[in-house]
Design a protein around this motif. Structure first.
Motif, PDB file in Angstrom:
ATOM      1  N   SER A  93       0.838  -1.189   0.000  1.00 16.43           N
ATOM      2  CA  SER A  93       0.000   0.000   0.000  1.00 16.43           C
ATOM      3  C   SER A  93       0.883   1.253   0.000  1.00 16.43           C
ATOM      4  CB  SER A  93      -0.989   0.007   1.170  1.00 16.43           C
ATOM      5  OG  SER A  93      -2.008   0.965   0.929  1.00 16.43           O
ATOM      6  N   ARG A 204      -6.033   7.689  -8.740  1.00 12.80           N
ATOM      7  CA  ARG A 204      -7.326   7.440  -8.104  1.00 12.80           C
ATOM      8  C   ARG A 204      -7.697   5.962  -8.196  1.00 12.80           C
ATOM      9  NH1 ARG A 204     -12.739  11.178  -8.958  1.00 12.80           N
ATOM     10  NH2 ARG A 204     -14.176   9.854  -7.783  1.00 12.80           N
ATOM     11  N   ASP A 207      -5.603   3.979  -5.702  1.00 20.93           N
ATOM     12  CA  ASP A 207      -6.038   4.257  -4.339  1.00 20.93           C
ATOM     13  C   ASP A 207      -7.319   3.496  -3.996  1.00 20.93           C
ATOM     14  OD1 ASP A 207      -5.505   5.712  -1.912  1.00 20.93           O
ATOM     15  OD2 ASP A 207      -7.248   6.965  -2.363  1.00 20.93           O
ATOM     16  N   SER A 208      -8.157   3.279  -5.000  1.00 16.94           N
ATOM     17  CA  SER A 208      -9.421   2.573  -4.767  1.00 16.94           C
ATOM     18  C   SER A 208      -9.228   1.067  -4.603  1.00 16.94           C
ATOM     19  CB  SER A 208     -10.399   2.845  -5.916  1.00 16.94           C
ATOM     20  OG  SER A 208      -9.965   2.208  -7.107  1.00 16.94           O
ATOM     21  N   ARG A 212      -4.739   1.238   2.372  1.00 20.87           N
ATOM     22  CA  ARG A 212      -4.366   2.460   3.095  1.00 20.87           C
ATOM     23  C   ARG A 212      -4.671   3.655   2.203  1.00 20.87           C
ATOM     24  NH1 ARG A 212       1.109   1.738   4.128  1.00 20.87           N
ATOM     25  NH2 ARG A 212       0.749   0.926   6.232  1.00 20.87           N
ATOM     26  N   THR A 213      -5.266   4.699   2.761  1.00 25.09           N
ATOM     27  CA  THR A 213      -5.582   5.862   1.941  1.00 25.09           C
ATOM     28  C   THR A 213      -4.303   6.585   1.519  1.00 25.09           C
ATOM     29  OG1 THR A 213      -5.860   7.248   3.909  1.00 25.09           O
ATOM     30  CG2 THR A 213      -7.853   6.269   2.949  1.00 25.09           C
ATOM     31  N   PHE A 214      -4.370   7.244   0.405  1.00 24.66           N
ATOM     32  CA  PHE A 214      -3.210   7.901  -0.192  1.00 24.66           C
ATOM     33  C   PHE A 214      -2.533   8.846   0.795  1.00 24.66           C
ATOM     34  CE2 PHE A 214      -1.548  11.395  -2.984  1.00 24.66           C
ATOM     35  CZ  PHE A 214      -0.505  10.671  -3.544  1.00 24.66           C
ATOM     36  N   TYR A 218      -6.837  11.961   3.714  1.00 18.15           N
ATOM     37  CA  TYR A 218      -7.589  12.018   2.455  1.00 18.15           C
ATOM     38  C   TYR A 218      -7.285  10.824   1.560  1.00 18.15           C
ATOM     39  CZ  TYR A 218      -8.421  17.039   3.320  1.00 18.15           C
ATOM     40  OH  TYR A 218      -8.802  18.246   3.851  1.00 18.15           O
ATOM     41  N   SER A 219      -8.320  10.262   0.983  1.00 21.43           N
ATOM     42  CA  SER A 219      -8.153   9.374  -0.155  1.00 21.43           C
ATOM     43  C   SER A 219      -7.987  10.263  -1.387  1.00 21.43           C
ATOM     44  CB  SER A 219      -9.374   8.475  -0.323  1.00 21.43           C
ATOM     45  OG  SER A 219     -10.513   9.259  -0.670  1.00 21.43           O
ATOM     46  N   GLU A 221      -9.920  10.197  -3.940  1.00 23.77           N
ATOM     47  CA  GLU A 221     -11.280  10.649  -4.244  1.00 23.77           C
ATOM     48  C   GLU A 221     -11.643  11.861  -3.398  1.00 23.77           C
ATOM     49  OE1 GLU A 221     -15.882   8.952  -4.438  1.00 23.77           O
ATOM     50  OE2 GLU A 221     -14.259   7.675  -3.701  1.00 23.77           O
ATOM     51  N   GLN A 222     -11.265  11.850  -2.131  1.00 22.50           N
ATOM     52  CA  GLN A 222     -11.546  12.991  -1.254  1.00 22.50           C
ATOM     53  C   GLN A 222     -10.719  14.210  -1.642  1.00 22.50           C
ATOM     54  OE1 GLN A 222     -10.746  10.880   2.404  1.00 22.50           O
ATOM     55  NE2 GLN A 222     -12.922  10.836   2.944  1.00 22.50           N
TER      56      GLN A 222
END
Length: 258
Positions: A93, A204, A207-208, A212-214, A218-219, A221-222
């Motif tokens: 990740s 994106r 990340d999906s 683990r979020t980027f 924040y992901s 997408e966020q």
């Protein structure tokens, strides 16, 4: 028996290492080997730059690359886990400040393995392109830019005087390294989204598909929602800082999660 010295330039391809290499050659410094480690995550403009540089200096640049792709290591690789909470999770990740696995796996280990083999036969002298205004990164190598007092701005100007422009990358970004690095500033990420939408789309997508979020908060997408919201506010003459902005942003993010 004393080993013959082998003078090695570590070339990231950025303005600092490029300026170091060019000036070393112009000054007649010994350069036996030029190493560029390709992570597979460089901008196209960087690859064009390496090709142009090779033609300009009239000598080969040795390219190193991991047998594994970043995408595989990010999403599919199954490392040994020490943390039981991570058992069964695929991929490393996203990297973080304390775990820059991508630098280790895609660059440092590849370079170290290559140099270990050379060290069996030669005494290695390594030249690293650290500019004079970032001496905190200095370790036990030779740093010609520090010796010459060349700052980052000096290096960029030096390269541009010799016709190198990285296809305009330095007109957009402050630093030109792996385009998907989660340690970039928000400003650099805004520019990536604006100028390289196809790379942003890939970011994106990755990340999906990972756990683990980027970024910590924040992901991707966020981030997309945040950056679009900033553009809306700026167009309306509203600030994108302060409590009112972040209160409104939280509401917008809730709408995106709904």
């Amino acid at each position: 028996m004393e080993k013959k010295k082998l003078h090695i330039v570590s070339l990231s391809g950025g303005k600092d290492s490029t300026a170091m290499l060019l000036r070393m050659l112009e000054k007649g410094w010994p350069v036996d080997l030029i190493l560029f480690c390709d992570t597979g995550l460089e901008f196209d403009g960087m690859y064009h730059h390496i090709e142009k540089l090779e033609k300009y200096i009239g000598r080969p640049i040795t390219r190193l690359k991991s047998e594994y792709s970043f995408e595989y290591l990010l999403l599919e690789h199954m490392p040994r886990r020490k943390n039981p909470e991570l058992f069964g999770r695929k991929g490393y990740s996203w990297a973080g400040p304390r775990n820059r696995w991508c630098t280790a796996m895609l660059k440092q280990r590849i370079i170290d393995r290559y140099l270990r083999n050379l060290a069996k036969e030669y005494e290695l002298v390594q030249y690293i392109g650290i500019a004079a205004d970032e001496p905190q990164r200095i370790r036990n190598f030779r740093y010609p830019l520090v010796e010459w007092g060349m700052t980052e701005a000096d290096c960029l100007a030096y390269c541009k005087e010799r016709g190198f422009d990285w296809d305009g990358l330095y007109d957009i970004f402050h630093r030109v390294s792996c385009w998907c690095c989660p340690l970039q500033s928000y400003d650099e990420l805004r520019k990536l989204r604006k100028h390289f939408p196809e790379l942003w789309k890939k970011l994106r997508d990755w990340d999906s598909h990972t756990w683990r979020t980027f970024l910590k908060h924040y992901s991707v997408e966020q981030l997309e929602i945040r950056f679009a919201f900033e553009e809306e506010r700026l167009a309306a003459g509203l600030p994108i800082k302060g409590r009112a902005f972040f209160d409104a942003l939280r509401e917008r993010l809730k709408e995106g999660d709904a």
